[in-house]
Design an enzyme around this catalytic site. Sequence first.
Site, PDB file in Angstrom:
ATOM      1  N   ASP A   1       3.306  -0.744 -14.323  1.00 12.05           N
ATOM      2  CA  ASP A   1       3.952  -1.409 -13.188  1.00 12.05           C
ATOM      3  C   ASP A   1       4.492  -2.788 -13.572  1.00 12.05           C
ATOM      4  O   ASP A   1       5.604  -3.162 -13.187  1.00 12.05           O
ATOM      5  CB  ASP A   1       2.963  -1.522 -12.022  1.00 12.05           C
TER       6      ASP A   1
ATOM      7  N   LEU B   1       4.394   1.439  -4.256  1.00  9.47           N
ATOM      8  CA  LEU B   1       5.646   1.000  -4.882  1.00  9.47           C
ATOM      9  C   LEU B   1       5.429  -0.279  -5.689  1.00  9.47           C
ATOM     10  O   LEU B   1       6.359  -1.007  -5.991  1.00  9.47           O
ATOM     11  CB  LEU B   1       6.732   0.797  -3.812  1.00  9.47           C
ATOM     12  N   SER B   2       4.172  -0.558  -6.006  1.00  8.61           N
ATOM     13  CA  SER B   2       3.815  -1.664  -6.891  1.00  8.61           C
ATOM     14  C   SER B   2       4.106  -3.033  -6.323  1.00  8.61           C
ATOM     15  O   SER B   2       4.633  -3.900  -7.020  1.00  8.61           O
ATOM     16  CB  SER B   2       4.578  -1.535  -8.203  1.00  8.61           C
TER      17      SER B   2
ATOM     18  N   GLY C   1       0.815  -1.208   0.000  1.00  9.43           N
ATOM     19  CA  GLY C   1       0.000   0.000   0.000  1.00  9.43           C
ATOM     20  C   GLY C   1       0.850   1.260   0.000  1.00  9.43           C
ATOM     21  O   GLY C   1       0.351   2.346   0.260  1.00  9.43           O
TER      22      GLY C   1
HETATM   23  C1  GLA Z   1      -1.042   2.700 -10.696  1.00  8.26           C
HETATM   24  C2  GLA Z   1      -1.354   1.808 -11.908  1.00  8.26           C
HETATM   25  C3  GLA Z   1      -0.472   2.164 -13.096  1.00  8.26           C
HETATM   26  C4  GLA Z   1      -0.519   3.674 -13.385  1.00  8.26           C
HETATM   27  C5  GLA Z   1      -0.287   4.472 -12.096  1.00  8.26           C
HETATM   28  C6  GLA Z   1      -0.459   5.952 -12.323  1.00  8.26           C
HETATM   29  O1  GLA Z   1       0.246   2.436 -10.219  1.00  8.26           O
HETATM   30  O2  GLA Z   1      -1.128   0.457 -11.570  1.00  8.26           O
HETATM   31  O3  GLA Z   1      -0.865   1.429 -14.231  1.00  8.26           O
HETATM   32  O4  GLA Z   1      -1.710   4.039 -14.017  1.00  8.26           O
HETATM   33  O5  GLA Z   1      -1.146   4.073 -11.061  1.00  8.26           O
HETATM   34  O6  GLA Z   1       0.532   6.440 -13.143  1.00  8.26           O
END
Ligand code: GLA
Length: 385
Positions: free
Chosen positions: A178, A131-132, A128
């Site tokens: 991401d 940072l993906s 959360g």
């Molecule tokens: C999230 C989504 C991405 C992108 C960003 C905003 O991280 O997973 O695909 O849209 O937001 O740039």
Amino acid sequence: MSDAIANASRDLDATFQEAYRRPSDGIWHAPGRVNLIGEHTDYNDGLVLPFALAQGVSVAAAAREDEVLELRSLQAAGEAASVPLDGLAPGAIGGWAGYAAGVAWALGEAGHRVRGASLLIDSDLPQGAGLSSSAALECAVALTLCELSGIDIPRPELARIAQRAENDFVGMPCGIMDQSAALLCTADHALLLDCRSGLSTQVPLDLAGLTLLVIDTRAPHQLVDGAYASRRAECERAADALGVPALRDVTDLTEALASLDDPVWRRRVRHVVTENHRVEATVGLLRAGAVTEVGAMLTAAHLSLRDQFEVSWPEADVAVEAAVRAGARGGRMVGGGFGGSAIALVPSPLVGRVCDAALNAYEARGWRPPAFLTAVPSPGARRLA
Ligand code: GLA
């Protein structure tokens, strides 16, 4: 491989043996990401410039003789999941396990035959924090299942399969950034990705005496909720109204703004169009060795995300402002918004001062202290052992 990663993968292998009473067949890793610039441009067919973090998700795994996917996570002890591969369907499984099971489902939907496997997942990415961590989980599982099943897929396509898992299985309408960052980034580079063509270029990211400080605002974001989806829908409707396939195609901003009646759509369009230009300008600055000047681009992006796209949140605004006052060259919120992290580009000797300034600003408002992390441009997903 660094000593820390080698030790961590030895530990994970030992824990796998304890959990599943057999050795693993290997360990795979996918990193989290920081997007240097290019936010909310990916689903508008635009440009993004992320780089991979040293932190990420590792998976120890072994193939099984049956058609079952067994999932355990060190971050969710006691929540083991065991799912028959042929019973996978969107909605069948939620929570963290849904991201992993969704990848097996999406591989199947793309026509690949996934073998049964036992997986043990570990992550050193804060969840959360913007940072993906989700894409890192999807991509680590994607690499694992592909190798165990003898499936060979070019990485840009694997990124689309992982994105499909998140879009259609988990239900979050994210773009392609991401998953592409997790799979395509390389050490010491940012990834310039054209989200329309899918073509990418490695741009050297030499920080030359500066530090990219991640400030985790500890305001957790929830992208599965409606705010992200509604931004995306506004962009698509504005593109329709302008008669272009995507906001990427707006070439004359003044003319486009003049032709839109809705002030909300005008703000969204202004952000997306100017953000694509900021990505190009940032790449130009990096190639010219003018990394300090990138700071101004970051701050301009932050103001646009705050005022035009309206996805920033108070803790991010305060972190950026405190960092810049304390000597950062610039900073901005990263990721989808509404919570998560900010980044600041800081002359390395000033990092302590910038952290103190953010801590003080939060304390003055009675907020929980932020957490800090140094972002080092690191390699993308790979097999560790
Ligand atoms: C999230 C989504 C991405 C992108 C960003 C905003 O991280 O997973 O695909 O849209 O937001 O740039």
